[in-house]
Write a protein that holds these residues in place. Structure first.
Motif, mmCIF file in Angstrom:
data_model
loop_
_atom_site.group_PDB
_atom_site.id
_atom_site.type_symbol
_atom_site.label_atom_id
_atom_site.label_comp_id
_atom_site.label_asym_id
_atom_site.label_seq_id
_atom_site.Cartn_x
_atom_site.Cartn_y
_atom_site.Cartn_z
ATOM 1 N N CYS A 272 -3.013 0.277 -3.968
ATOM 2 C CA CYS A 272 -3.022 -0.995 -3.240
ATOM 3 C C CYS A 272 -2.680 -2.104 -4.239
ATOM 4 C CB CYS A 272 -4.386 -1.273 -2.641
ATOM 5 S SG CYS A 272 -4.905 -0.029 -1.450
ATOM 6 N N CYS B 262 -2.124 -2.824 -9.551
ATOM 7 C CA CYS B 262 -2.513 -2.023 -8.392
ATOM 8 C C CYS B 262 -3.874 -1.389 -8.641
ATOM 9 C CB CYS B 262 -1.519 -0.888 -8.153
ATOM 10 S SG CYS B 262 0.095 -1.377 -7.608
ATOM 11 N N VAL C 146 0.863 -1.182 0.000
ATOM 12 C CA VAL C 146 0.000 0.000 0.000
ATOM 13 C C VAL C 146 0.901 1.234 0.000
ATOM 14 C CG1 VAL C 146 -1.832 1.259 1.204
ATOM 15 C CG2 VAL C 146 -1.809 -1.240 1.237
#
Length: 79
Positions: free
Chosen positions: A76, A62, A40
């Motif tokens: 993320c 991501c 993250v």
């Protein structure tokens, strides 16, 4: 990317894709651990110029969300 860079995809064509790199990548939070250890990141400074990359260099995908600050994103890592 296998280089550790995070790139926002603009277009894809067979074995290559065009995208823009983020100039700054850091952990989104530090406590209880650095969020970068679980994929993250806080991102900023998205390049205005597009570059070509090989699909073979993609390490993972991501999900990129806009932050509440201008020109900042939270990414993320997906499986």
């Amino acid at each position: 990317m296998s280089s550790g860079d995070i790139v926002m995809l603009d277009s894809i064509n067979n074995d290559n894709f065009a995208g823009r790199k983020f100039g700054s990548k850091s952990s989104f939070y530090e406590i209880p651990c650095e969020s970068s250890k679980i994929g993250v990141y806080k991102l900023s400074n998205l390049s205005t110029s597009t570059s070509l990359f090989s699909v073979k260099d993609i390490k993972s995908k991501c999900y990129c969300m806009p932050s509440n600050k201008i020109d900042k994103f939270i990414a993320c890592t997906l499986l």
